[in-house]
Design a protein around this motif. Structure first.
Motif, PDB file in Angstrom:
ATOM      1  N   TYR A 185      -0.642  -5.447   9.298  1.00 57.18           N
ATOM      2  CA  TYR A 185      -0.166  -4.318   8.499  1.00 57.18           C
ATOM      3  C   TYR A 185       1.128  -4.655   7.749  1.00 57.18           C
ATOM      4  CZ  TYR A 185      -3.463  -0.555   9.072  1.00 57.18           C
ATOM      5  OH  TYR A 185      -4.584   0.236   8.957  1.00 57.18           O
ATOM      6  N   ARG A 211      -2.619   0.939   4.655  1.00 53.18           N
ATOM      7  CA  ARG A 211      -3.722   0.012   4.901  1.00 53.18           C
ATOM      8  C   ARG A 211      -3.157  -1.328   5.335  1.00 53.18           C
ATOM      9  NH1 ARG A 211      -4.203   2.463   0.183  1.00 53.18           N
ATOM     10  NH2 ARG A 211      -3.248   0.723  -0.939  1.00 53.18           N
ATOM     11  N   SER A 252       0.838  -1.207   0.000  1.00 50.82           N
ATOM     12  CA  SER A 252       0.000   0.000   0.000  1.00 50.82           C
ATOM     13  C   SER A 252       0.873   1.258   0.000  1.00 50.82           C
ATOM     14  CB  SER A 252      -0.930   0.004   1.214  1.00 50.82           C
ATOM     15  OG  SER A 252      -0.204   0.203   2.419  1.00 50.82           O
TER      16      SER A 252
END
Length: 400
Positions: A360, A232, A227
């Motif tokens: 993440y 995100r 990302s």
């Protein structure tokens, strides 16, 4: 008379054609020369980043003509950042980590280093070679993390200062792991080379020799999130692993010894699949991935490449549909450990002061199978004197 005139005419025509040909040739050379204009070389620089026991820690920066930039350190062989563009040309960092040297010195979570001597787990921190049992340090498993060895032990290669240098526009780091270090036999001389090409390929090459038989399984433990700048979680990113089997694990994430087909299971990534698509499926192995007594579940398993022969092949890929970034993994290794960030809970603060929240980042580690020294039917990981351990992996970035 006619013959002489004809001969002159032919000669004039021939000369004209020759001159015309020269002009055509010269005109044709212009774009050819432009197509072969000299491309700026890969640039490599270094800066002092910190100090350990009076010795300098360096951060090295590699950059290509496309603007892709990679930073690595001689502390633990950490990959500190990888900057690549999204489909709009915006360069952002696609790996997890920290901003400062001190944070890497205190890193708890293997955020980008070279791990070993043996990446992944060895059951009970023990193995036998030629009838001799070796006891390693233990740092994983059970309530006190003292049952198995993980990623080389209490002070594995990720907690060591390597000797670094720039060689032929590459970064080379060397470390001598002495006989008995973390319980391993033999003096193991290790060289890791980081290089960047003009097609956005970041290559890590590994080489090692020993004076006594010892297990060797080196890899880079980098967490990816395409990302960019950890905007995100990774659940919407699509992963492909060209593997038809995994090695299932027990409650301590040690392989059971079985080889299980992925077909019909949440582990089937033979076609690109969103990481989060089946990660909450009620599957016993997914539960094991978070620890059998944990509320977390997910992937933390070893996939066996279907078409492994020791040559360099594209065996996995990751794609972020939002940014358009795509990463292929080309490797000589027989397997891939995929960890889906199951235990990320926001307690670790990453780059830019951002907490590393649940999923993440994911670790994609090309390597040999976990616990191979104790599993005779797994591919061999014992390096003997006179042999050279040599392998490489390329992480190549593009847009889609």
């Amino acid at each position: 008379m006619f013959t002489t005139t004809w001969k002159k005419t032919v000669w004039i025509i021939a000369l004209g054609l020759a001159l015309s040909g020269c002009q055509l040739f010269n005109h044709a050379r212009v774009p050819h020369e432009k197509a072969h204009e000299k491309v700026p070389p890969i640039t490599v620089s270094q800066q002092k980043w910190g100090e350990v026991d009076g010795q300098a820690v360096y951060l090295y920066t590699l950059k290509n003509a496309q603007g892709m930039t990679v930073k690595v350190s001689n502390w633990g062989g950490y990959v500190q950042s990888i900057l690549v563009p999204d489909r709009h040309g915006k360069f952002e960092d696609v790996i997890l980590g920290y901003d400062t040297w001190q944070e890497y010195y205190n890193d708890c979570c293997y955020s980008g280093p070279i791990v070993g001597r043996f990446g992944n787990r060895i059951a009970k921190g023990q193995f036998e070679i030629d009838g001799v049992t070796y006891q390693l340090t233990t740092n994983n498993g059970g309530p006190n993390n003292n049952i198995n060895q993980l990623h080389g032990g209490l002070k594995g290669l990720h907690k060591r200062l390597w000797q670094g240098q720039i060689v032929d526009n590459k970064v080379e780091i060397n470390y001598l792991s002495i006989d008995g270090e973390e319980g391993y036999p033999g003096n193991l001389a290790i060289k890791v080379t980081f290089s960047l090409d003009q097609n956005n390929g970041f290559k890590i090459s590994y080489q090692a020799t020993t004076d006594k038989k010892t297990p060797v399984n080196l890899t880079s433990h980098t967490y990816f999130n395409l990302s960019g700048n950890m905007q995100r979680d990774v659940e919407g990113q699509k992963l492909q692993i060209i593997a038809e089997q995994i090695t299932p694990v027990d409650h301590l994430l040690i392989p059971t010894g079985a080889l299980v087909p992925v077909a019909g299971t949440p582990f089937d990534f033979r076609q690109p699949m969103k990481i989060g698509e089946k990660i909450r499926t009620h599957d016993q192995q997914l539960k094991m991935g978070g620890g059998v007594d944990s509320v977390f579940g997910g992937y933390d398993h070893n996939w066996l490449f279907s078409d492994y022969d020791g040559s360099m092949k594209v065996q996995a890929s990751l794609y972020d549909p939002v940014s358009g970034r795509h990463m292929s993994i080309e490797t000589q290794e027989p397997a891939l450990q995929f960890y889906a960030g199951n235990f990320m809970d926001g307690s670790v603060i990453g780059k830019g002061g951002k907490p590393v929240e649940h999923r993440y980042g994911i670790a994609l580690e090309p390597q040999h199978y976990p616990d191979s020294p104790n599993q005779p039917h797994f591919p061999n990981t014992i390096l003997a004197p006179g042999e050279v351990y040599q392998t490489a992996t390329i992480y190549r970035f593009s847009l889609r």
